[in-house]
Design a protein around this motif. Structure first.
Motif, PDB file in Angstrom:
ATOM      1  N   VAL A   1       0.565  -1.245  -0.319  1.00 49.36           N
ATOM      2  CA  VAL A   1       0.443   0.179  -0.021  1.00 49.36           C
ATOM      3  C   VAL A   1       0.798   1.234  -0.172  1.00 49.36           C
ATOM      4  O   VAL A   1       1.491   1.639   0.411  1.00 49.36           O
ATOM      5  CB  VAL A   1      -0.911   0.140   1.315  1.00 49.36           C
TER       6      VAL A   1
ATOM      7  N   GLY B   1       9.155  -2.745  11.580  1.00 44.74           N
ATOM      8  CA  GLY B   1       8.129  -2.903  10.320  1.00 44.74           C
ATOM      9  C   GLY B   1       7.458  -2.175   9.891  1.00 44.74           C
ATOM     10  O   GLY B   1       6.146  -1.779   9.827  1.00 44.74           O
ATOM     11  N   LEU B   2       8.116  -1.662   9.119  1.00 50.74           N
ATOM     12  CA  LEU B   2       7.466  -0.387   8.390  1.00 50.74           C
ATOM     13  C   LEU B   2       7.826  -0.603   6.703  1.00 50.74           C
ATOM     14  O   LEU B   2       7.338   0.313   5.689  1.00 50.74           O
ATOM     15  CB  LEU B   2       8.457   1.424   8.707  1.00 50.74           C
ATOM     16  N   GLY B   3       7.886  -1.815   6.574  1.00 53.17           N
ATOM     17  CA  GLY B   3       7.939  -2.326   4.820  1.00 53.17           C
ATOM     18  C   GLY B   3       9.306  -2.101   4.085  1.00 53.17           C
ATOM     19  O   GLY B   3       9.178  -2.123   2.818  1.00 53.17           O
ATOM     20  N   LYS B   4      10.002  -2.217   4.773  1.00 54.41           N
ATOM     21  CA  LYS B   4      11.152  -2.620   4.090  1.00 54.41           C
ATOM     22  C   LYS B   4      11.672  -3.463   3.235  1.00 54.41           C
ATOM     23  O   LYS B   4      11.680  -3.688   2.423  1.00 54.41           O
ATOM     24  CB  LYS B   4      12.896  -1.837   5.494  1.00 54.41           C
ATOM     25  N   THR B   5      11.338  -4.613   4.149  1.00 53.37           N
ATOM     26  CA  THR B   5      11.344  -6.527   3.965  1.00 53.37           C
ATOM     27  C   THR B   5      10.548  -6.686   2.368  1.00 53.37           C
ATOM     28  O   THR B   5      11.284  -6.484   2.094  1.00 53.37           O
ATOM     29  CB  THR B   5      11.676  -7.243   4.256  1.00 53.37           C
ATOM     30  N   HIS B   6       9.190  -5.568   3.137  1.00 56.33           N
ATOM     31  CA  HIS B   6       8.479  -6.312   1.573  1.00 56.33           C
ATOM     32  C   HIS B   6       8.617  -5.376   0.562  1.00 56.33           C
ATOM     33  O   HIS B   6       8.667  -5.886  -0.403  1.00 56.33           O
ATOM     34  CB  HIS B   6       7.353  -6.112   2.417  1.00 56.33           C
TER      35      HIS B   6
ATOM     36  N   ILE C   1       4.054  -1.496  11.624  1.00 52.52           N
ATOM     37  CA  ILE C   1       2.648  -1.900  10.308  1.00 52.52           C
ATOM     38  C   ILE C   1       2.876  -3.324  10.991  1.00 52.52           C
ATOM     39  O   ILE C   1       2.025  -4.527  11.004  1.00 52.52           O
ATOM     40  CB  ILE C   1       3.295  -1.735   9.365  1.00 52.52           C
ATOM     41  N   ARG C   2       4.321  -4.271  11.623  1.00 52.47           N
ATOM     42  CA  ARG C   2       3.989  -5.393  11.174  1.00 52.47           C
ATOM     43  C   ARG C   2       2.791  -6.007  12.380  1.00 52.47           C
ATOM     44  O   ARG C   2       2.321  -6.460  12.587  1.00 52.47           O
ATOM     45  CB  ARG C   2       5.089  -5.852  12.153  1.00 52.47           C
TER      46      ARG C   2
ATOM     47  N   GLU D   1      -0.525  -5.535  11.610  1.00 52.69           N
ATOM     48  CA  GLU D   1      -1.149  -6.323  11.358  1.00 52.69           C
ATOM     49  C   GLU D   1      -1.211  -7.716  12.327  1.00 52.69           C
ATOM     50  O   GLU D   1      -2.303  -8.231  12.423  1.00 52.69           O
ATOM     51  CB  GLU D   1      -0.297  -7.188  10.367  1.00 52.69           C
TER      52      GLU D   1
HETATM   53  P1  ADP Z   1      10.464  -4.089   7.517  1.00 52.61           P
HETATM   54  O1  ADP Z   1      11.518  -5.159   6.978  1.00 52.61           O
HETATM   55  O2  ADP Z   1      10.405  -2.644   7.600  1.00 52.61           O
HETATM   56  O3  ADP Z   1      10.966  -4.660   9.765  1.00 52.61           O
HETATM   57  P2  ADP Z   1       8.282  -5.708   7.040  1.00 52.61           P
HETATM   58  O4  ADP Z   1       9.197  -5.434   5.580  1.00 52.61           O
HETATM   59  O5  ADP Z   1       9.056  -6.709   7.154  1.00 52.61           O
HETATM   60  O6  ADP Z   1       9.226  -4.237   7.688  1.00 52.61           O
HETATM   61  O7  ADP Z   1       7.218  -5.318   7.033  1.00 52.61           O
HETATM   62  C1  ADP Z   1       5.851  -6.006   8.229  1.00 52.61           C
HETATM   63  C2  ADP Z   1       5.311  -6.272   7.721  1.00 52.61           C
HETATM   64  O8  ADP Z   1       3.945  -5.107   7.145  1.00 52.61           O
HETATM   65  C3  ADP Z   1       5.128  -7.169   6.571  1.00 52.61           C
HETATM   66  O9  ADP Z   1       3.960  -8.371   6.804  1.00 52.61           O
HETATM   67  C4  ADP Z   1       4.647  -6.426   5.379  1.00 52.61           C
HETATM   68  O10 ADP Z   1       4.191  -6.911   4.639  1.00 52.61           O
HETATM   69  C5  ADP Z   1       4.269  -5.910   5.815  1.00 52.61           C
HETATM   70  N1  ADP Z   1       3.578  -3.437   5.025  1.00 52.61           N
HETATM   71  C6  ADP Z   1       4.736  -2.811   5.064  1.00 52.61           C
HETATM   72  N2  ADP Z   1       4.331  -2.137   4.886  1.00 52.61           N
HETATM   73  C7  ADP Z   1       3.124  -2.368   3.850  1.00 52.61           C
HETATM   74  C8  ADP Z   1       2.858  -1.771   2.893  1.00 52.61           C
HETATM   75  N3  ADP Z   1       3.307  -0.144   2.597  1.00 52.61           N
HETATM   76  N4  ADP Z   1       1.653  -2.004   2.752  1.00 52.61           N
HETATM   77  C9  ADP Z   1       1.221  -3.518   3.277  1.00 52.61           C
HETATM   78  N5  ADP Z   1       1.333  -3.453   3.746  1.00 52.61           N
HETATM   79  C10 ADP Z   1       3.089  -3.472   4.508  1.00 52.61           C
END
Ligand code: ADP
Ligand code: MG
Length: 455
Positions: A118, A151-156, A315-316, A319
């Motif tokens: 998103v 938990g902000l979506g870096k890995t995603h 975000i983690r 969820e």
């Molecule tokens: P990080 O690597 O920054 O710690 P992650 O990529 O593991 O964070 O994201 C944590 C969770 O939040 C994952 O389940 C991911 O799918 C979800 N998530 C993070 N950003 C988004 C986004 N913009 N839209 C949908 N899901 C997201």
């Protein structure tokens, strides 16, 4: 024996029982974890097994604990070497990478795609740049450096790039590793005596790729040998026009001990950050996730609003909160949750607003709890290190979060002299910046702050 037999219920149960015995697990574990597993199909050398649990974490657990046993037992039955993939009911095997691609792609999470990401104000730039890199790897921005809090979506986001590139060209060699895996590979190579053979294995793995992603690069910094190997890998790939994607918890400029040669190389590319999502983005992410379950359980706007208003920085966790409600509702035969139900399910995540107010007493309570100190000892004149340290954290947090004076803090702690408060605050803030004592003060203070602010 052929794979058809596995679709026979009795036979499948027999197999699962055999695995239970092999893995030496109790009947309770069997009921919890094995009973709901269905055989889906054998495709190439991969056996797909469906979990009815519809929870990512269930897959993680199955993979970690039981994958080997499933592979051994099923492999024996089939008389062939197989690998097992646990999938959710909502995924069909065909959403996974086709067998014939020669990609070491086990590590890419199939859910982490651009489609499911998103886009909000907090990640717009990072998203845009990631798409550009995915369209034209090795050309536009190299390295791509994504940074931001947990938990902000870096890995995603980073894995989305991998999926995109592979979808367009399945012959591309894409590698995703965590810093830990990279470090382990370097250590492994050193341990085997750094022979020509072990070095070439390491280089084969990392220097022959089209795209190298290393997640959470902060954990490599300071590890001499790993950092050095990374440096050479980086140069080799960059010279060859291969794409490098890195993620980290902060901008590379903020790493105080990082050598200039890294900084200058990282600066060749594009640092982009992801910040905490605003309310709209939080609700959009929640709605997306809730949609996955909507056939069985409907999550109301009211509940989405409750979660999005209360969980803000991760975000983690957002969820996690939704999953908690869904899990709870499953316990009650998929009962449709109302707000009260949701609040009950989330009572460990979200505190009622009045107890959430930060006061001096609450700071003392939480610090005592987190540091394992007693309140009486904190208030006393004891000067042992295990009391002085939490006392200093209390001083620091009270000053930082309550905006009261040093003298008021001294009074609250039954002390007359405010200069001890000043030096206490100073010690903690130095510790946060240097971690000289190795106590991870920064992490500790951050996690206490999180508890205090209720998320
Ligand atoms: P990080 O690597 O920054 O710690 P992650 O990529 O593991 O964070 O994201 C944590 C969770 O939040 C994952 O389940 C991911 O799918 C979800 N998530 C993070 N950003 C988004 C986004 N913009 N839209 C949908 N899901 C997201
Ligand atoms: Mg991550």
């Amino acid at each position: 024996m052929n794979a058809e037999n596995f679709t026979n219920e009795e036979y499948w149960e027999e197999i699962k029982r055999k695995i239970q015995r092999e893995a030496n697990v109790s009947d309770i574990t069997y009921h919890l974890w094995f009973e709901n597993l269905e055989f889906r199909e054998l495709s190439g050398n991969t056996v797909y097994i469906v979990s009815e649990k519809e929870d990512e974490r269930a897959l993680g657990y199955l993979n970690k604990k039981f994958k080997d046993y499933f592979e051994t037992v099923i492999g024996e039955e089939l008389n062939q070497i197989i690998s097992v993939k646990f999938i959710l009911n909502s995924n069909t095997p065909h959403t996974y990478e086709p067998e014939e691609t020669k990609i070491d792609n086990d590590t890419l999470n199939p859910d982490y795609t651009f489609e499911s990401f998103v886009v909000g104000k907090n990640n717009m730039m990072a998203h845009q740049v990631s798409v550009a890199v995915a369209e034209d790897p090795g050309k536009t921005w190299n390295p791509l450096y994504i940074y931001g809090g947990p938990g902000l979506g870096k890995t995603h986001l980073m894995q989305s790039i991998g999926h995109f590139i592979l979808k367009k060209d399945p012959t591309k060699k894409v590698i995703y590793v965590t810093s830990e895996q990279f470090t382990n590979d370097v250590i492994e190579s050193l341990r085997s005596g750094n022979t020509a053979d072990s070095m070439s294995k390491l280089r084969d793995k990392y220097r022959t790729v089209d795209v190298l992603m290393i997640d959470d690069i902060q954990f490599i910094i300071g590890k001499e040998a790993t950092q050095e190997e990374f440096f050479h890998t980086f140069n080799a790939l960059h010279d060859a026009g291969k794409q490098i994607i890195l993620s980290s918890d902060k901008n590379f400029k903020e790493f105080k001990t990082l050598d200039e040669r890294y900084i200058s190389r990282f600066a060749w590319g594009m640092p982009v950050d992801i910040t905490p999502p605003d309310y709209e983005t939080r609700s959009a992410i929640l709605k997306n996730n809730a949609d996955k379950y909507k056939i069985k359980i409907k999550i109301s706007e009211e509940i989405i609003d409750y979660i999005a208003s209360n969980i803000k920085s991760n975000i983690r966790e957002l969820e996690g909160a939704l999953n908690k409600i869904i899990g709870f509702s499953k316990l009650y035969n998929n009962m449709e949750p109302d707000l009260e139900f949701a609040k009950e399910a989330l009572k460990d995540y979200i505190y009622p607003s009045d107890s959430n107010k930060i006061t001096f007493d609450r700071i003392v309570d939480v610090v005592c709890q987190e540091c394992g100190a007693s309140k009486d000892a904190i208030m006393s004149n004891k000067r042992n290190a295990d009391i002085v340290y939490p006392r200093h954290i209390i001083m620091f947090l009270a000053y930082d979060m309550l905006g009261i004076t040093y003298q008021q803090i001294a009074n609250n702690l039954h002390r007359s002299d405010h200069t001890t408060v000043i030096s206490g605050c100073k010690k903690i803030s130095e510790e946060i910046n240097s971690n000289k004592s190795g106590k991870n003060t920064k992490e500790k203070v951050e996690s206490i702050k999180k508890i205090l602010s209720g998320n």
